[in-house]
Scaffold this active site. Sequence first.
Site, PDB file in Angstrom:
ATOM      1  N   ASP A 193       0.833  -1.207   0.000  1.00 28.36           N
ATOM      2  CA  ASP A 193       0.000   0.000   0.000  1.00 28.36           C
ATOM      3  C   ASP A 193       0.867   1.257   0.000  1.00 28.36           C
ATOM      4  OD1 ASP A 193       0.733  -0.633   2.740  1.00 28.36           O
ATOM      5  OD2 ASP A 193      -0.623   0.967   3.358  1.00 28.36           O
ATOM      6  N   GLU A 229       0.051  -0.830   5.698  1.00 30.73           N
ATOM      7  CA  GLU A 229       1.133  -0.322   6.554  1.00 30.73           C
ATOM      8  C   GLU A 229       0.994   1.160   6.805  1.00 30.73           C
ATOM      9  OE1 GLU A 229       5.076   1.327   7.694  1.00 30.73           O
ATOM     10  OE2 GLU A 229       3.840   1.801   5.940  1.00 30.73           O
ATOM     11  N   GLU A 230       0.466   1.886   5.814  1.00 27.74           N
ATOM     12  CA  GLU A 230       0.334   3.338   5.950  1.00 27.74           C
ATOM     13  C   GLU A 230      -0.888   3.747   6.784  1.00 27.74           C
ATOM     14  OE1 GLU A 230       2.618   5.179   5.136  1.00 27.74           O
ATOM     15  OE2 GLU A 230       3.696   4.372   3.420  1.00 27.74           O
TER      16      GLU A 230
END
Length: 349
Positions: free
Chosen positions: A70, A122-123
């Site tokens: 991502d 992850e973001e």
Amino acid sequence: MQPEKELLQQKARQILLKLASVYTPSGSEASAKEIMKEISEDLSLNLKVTESNSYYLNEGSSFLLASHIDTVPGFIQPKEDDRYIWGRGVVDAKGPLTAMILASWYLKQEGIDVSVAALADEENKSRGARELLGSGKKFDIIIIGEPSNTTDIVVEYRGVAHLDINCNGIAEHASSSKDNIILQTNEKLRNVVQLPSSYDAPSIVPTILKCGEAYNVTPSSCYIHLDCRFSVLSNFNEILERIKATFQDCKVDLVEYVPPAKTQLNDLVKSLQRSLLTLGVKPRLVRKAGTSDMNILTAITREILAYGPGESKLEHTNFEKINLEEIYISVLAYVRTMEDLWKRLGKTS
């Protein structure tokens, strides 16, 4: 034997341009499914897609190279020249992911099985890493693929906590008001806020403040969001108790907690240092003020660190670009480190 440079850079260009052509902000990782299938088939690395829309290539090894698929929002059309590739996520973290995929592909030809994870979210809230944490799997070695300038080995990340605070007041006409929740909230904030000063000093930063419903009426409530950052030297429970004590007449909810992470000068760190030195790169051990999936995955491995190609100052900007030379160096660094530790841990090809 060393991978042939021109071949690796050609494959890196092809893979990274494919990955960058697909817009995968957090929550849209499923858009990469067809591209990941193509990469899997081209390199003969089996593919597994999980419920979080994380992607695993060559799954099953106790050695894991883990990056994320991502990106932050805002698509940037990829472009290229002889040396560079531009586009959203080419630095954070599809460039590191590309290097990890190629390292796994090369190592497999040597009889060394190394898995690759392209984790989701992850973001945002790290659903992919949390899914892996909850799977019960354990690993001997994990390298997190994050941009670290090709020279830096990240051995520590700070932790983060997000707090929602809701305070209630008395709504009164502004012309005759005696009570004002804005002023009361402001006083409380002044007592708890700690702006970032040094790595080990915790920070408590308000990021959202919402009060009021009308121009001429004092608010009946205020909402505050606090972003707290802290190193392994801080006791977060003490930080939380201080905030709760200050806002004792308000409702304080901990909505997210990610612990800090620190790795020791272990075999993995030393091996990567040696690998970089053999490539003519002088490595540095660094600490990062933010967080990564390393914070979460520390719990399921003996040894972990973060390393990858790409200038970290370009993360999340509209100027993301990566040099193919950086990717090539990182591939070799991953390969040499995995070869070394494979032998040291007595693995068999």
